[in-house]
Design a protein around this motif. Structure first.
Motif, PDB file in Angstrom:
ATOM      1  N   SER A 298       0.808  -1.228   0.000  1.00 14.77           N
ATOM      2  CA  SER A 298       0.000   0.000   0.000  1.00 14.77           C
ATOM      3  C   SER A 298       0.838   1.273   0.000  1.00 14.77           C
ATOM      4  O   SER A 298       0.304   2.371  -0.163  1.00 14.77           O
ATOM      5  CB  SER A 298      -0.914   0.019   1.227  1.00 14.77           C
ATOM      6  OG  SER A 298      -0.164   0.236   2.414  1.00 14.77           O
ATOM      7  N   ARG A 300       3.211   4.448  -0.809  1.00 13.26           N
ATOM      8  CA  ARG A 300       3.373   5.357  -1.938  1.00 13.26           C
ATOM      9  C   ARG A 300       4.607   6.242  -1.688  1.00 13.26           C
ATOM     10  O   ARG A 300       5.224   6.182  -0.632  1.00 13.26           O
ATOM     11  CB  ARG A 300       2.125   6.240  -2.094  1.00 13.26           C
ATOM     12  CG  ARG A 300       0.847   5.454  -2.311  1.00 13.26           C
ATOM     13  CD  ARG A 300       0.827   4.814  -3.702  1.00 13.26           C
ATOM     14  NE  ARG A 300      -0.439   4.130  -3.945  1.00 13.26           N
ATOM     15  CZ  ARG A 300      -0.648   2.849  -3.688  1.00 13.26           C
ATOM     16  NH1 ARG A 300       0.331   2.099  -3.176  1.00 13.26           N
ATOM     17  NH2 ARG A 300      -1.818   2.294  -3.932  1.00 13.26           N
ATOM     18  N   LEU A 301       4.924   7.075  -2.642  1.00 15.31           N
ATOM     19  CA  LEU A 301       6.062   7.977  -2.488  1.00 15.31           C
ATOM     20  C   LEU A 301       5.607   9.277  -1.829  1.00 15.31           C
ATOM     21  O   LEU A 301       5.458  10.325  -2.475  1.00 15.31           O
ATOM     22  CB  LEU A 301       6.692   8.261  -3.853  1.00 15.31           C
ATOM     23  CG  LEU A 301       7.406   7.078  -4.515  1.00 15.31           C
ATOM     24  CD1 LEU A 301       7.896   7.481  -5.904  1.00 15.31           C
ATOM     25  CD2 LEU A 301       8.584   6.614  -3.651  1.00 15.31           C
ATOM     26  N   ASP A 302       5.386   9.212  -0.518  1.00 17.93           N
ATOM     27  CA  ASP A 302       5.045  10.417   0.236  1.00 17.93           C
ATOM     28  C   ASP A 302       5.594  10.282   1.651  1.00 17.93           C
ATOM     29  O   ASP A 302       6.091   9.221   2.053  1.00 17.93           O
ATOM     30  CB  ASP A 302       3.531  10.663   0.250  1.00 17.93           C
ATOM     31  CG  ASP A 302       2.746   9.455   0.762  1.00 17.93           C
ATOM     32  OD1 ASP A 302       3.202   8.803   1.725  1.00 17.93           O
ATOM     33  OD2 ASP A 302       1.677   9.172   0.215  1.00 17.93           O
ATOM     34  N   SER A 305       4.005   7.537   3.922  1.00 16.53           N
ATOM     35  CA  SER A 305       4.428   6.185   3.557  1.00 16.53           C
ATOM     36  C   SER A 305       5.854   5.903   4.026  1.00 16.53           C
ATOM     37  O   SER A 305       6.170   4.783   4.436  1.00 16.53           O
ATOM     38  CB  SER A 305       4.334   5.991   2.041  1.00 16.53           C
ATOM     39  OG  SER A 305       2.983   5.955   1.622  1.00 16.53           O
TER      40      SER A 305
END
Length: 324
Positions: A298, A300-302, A305
């Motif tokens: 699940s 993401r690139l943030d 995360s």
């Protein structure tokens, strides 16, 4: 419409009078105040009895119930059980309400609304340090939606007026309630109340939460590791009642967040913790509950995360080391 205000008391002689004055100044008085003395060792009981003896019979009713020291959670539950009203609100002794809080909450208890949340100001040294921000687009909100907003964070809160039957049903759902002190059973009760409610509304009446430097929440708590039990129980409840992957992910995020919180305190309090094996066992138990595969997929690139990823690495390493 009648409401019972429940106040657990343990050595609160310095706060109970202000709590009383707060209720005396409410814009309506068709409610009762139920105080549960949890085995106070100061003169709290004498102060309360003095209040009752001088209290006007034409105003709200006051009841004092005494029990041996069993903790605030059991004191609250006893107060709810003996309450004579259809609706319940919990008011801790060191907190207080705005003058119109009860009246504004009562005005919203209609059209299938089972819970009404107050606005909340967080007070410190007489000043408002912050306010609670709801994660709700439109009021009222249905109970299941409210529940899902309170899994890995708090989109709503537990300072509310709630139907008595709902909060008692929520207590009954908790495994071993009263037999094991899980520290934060009240958070689980709050979530279960949302789950059971048909509709939840909000009023502009304020609950003032006062930060108390002497509170157990602000001290070294050698049994803090017990919070893993409520996280695991919540995860089990979600798996049993929901089929949505996004809700499973939220529960797993809550598991690793609770793990991390216990781990940080274990490191910080290491020198004073004598029951280290219990802390380690609890961290291992919650680490085993985390679905790491689902969480990794699940990401993401943030920033969020990345934080989850680092916590997952810690959980994985911890489980690997203890398994070995």
């Amino acid at each position: 419409m009648n409401i019972s205000v429940i106040t657990p008391v343990f050595n609160e002689r310095l706060n109970v009078l202000r709590c009383y004055e707060c209720l005396c100044n409410q814009t309506i008085d068709n409610f009762e105040w139920v105080l549960i003395d949890d085995g106070s060792t100061d003169n709290s009981v004498e102060v309360i009895e003095g209040i009752i003896s001088k209290h006007s019979s034409e105003s709200f009713n006051i009841r004092l119930i005494k029990q041996e020291n069993k903790g605030a959670a059991l004191a609250r539950k006893l107060g709810i059980e003996v309450a004579s009203s259809e609706f319940i609100s919990i008011l801790d002794c060191d907190d207080y309400l705005s003058l119109n809080a009860i009246e504004l909450a009562v005005s919203k208890l209609k059209n299938e609304v089972d819970i009404v949340c107050f606005d909340v100001d967080f007070m410190e040294n007489g000043l408002c340090k912050s306010t609670f921000n709801f994660n709700v687009d439109n009021w009222p909100v249905d109970g299941k939606t409210a529940f899902t907003k309170c899994i890995d964070g708090w989109g709503l809160h537990g300072w509310f007026v709630v139907r008595k039957s709902i909060i008692l049903s929520s207590y009954s759902k908790i495994k071993n309630f009263g037999k094991i002190n899980n520290i934060n059973d009240d958070e689980l009760v709050c979530r279960y109340c949302f789950f059971e409610a048909r509709k939840i509304d909000h009023c502009k009446g304020k609950y003032f939460y006062v930060k108390n430097p002497c509170s157990t929440t602000n001290k070294v708590n050698l049994r803090y590791f017990m919070v893993v039990n409520t996280a695991i129980e919540l995860n089990f409840f979600i798996r049993r009642n929901f089929k949505d992957d996004s809700i499973f992910l939220a529960s797993n995020r809550n598991l690793i967040s609770v793990f991390f919180g216990v781990f940080i305190r274990f490191v910080r309090w290491f020198s004073v913790i004598e029951n280290k094996s219990e802390w380690l066992d609890s961290m291992y138990k919650i680490a085993c509950e985390v679905d790491r595969t689902k969480l990794f997929k699940s990401l993401r690139l943030d920033v969020i995360s990345v934080k989850i990823f680092l916590k997952l690495i810690l959980v994985s390493l911890f489980k690997f080391v203890l398994t070995k």
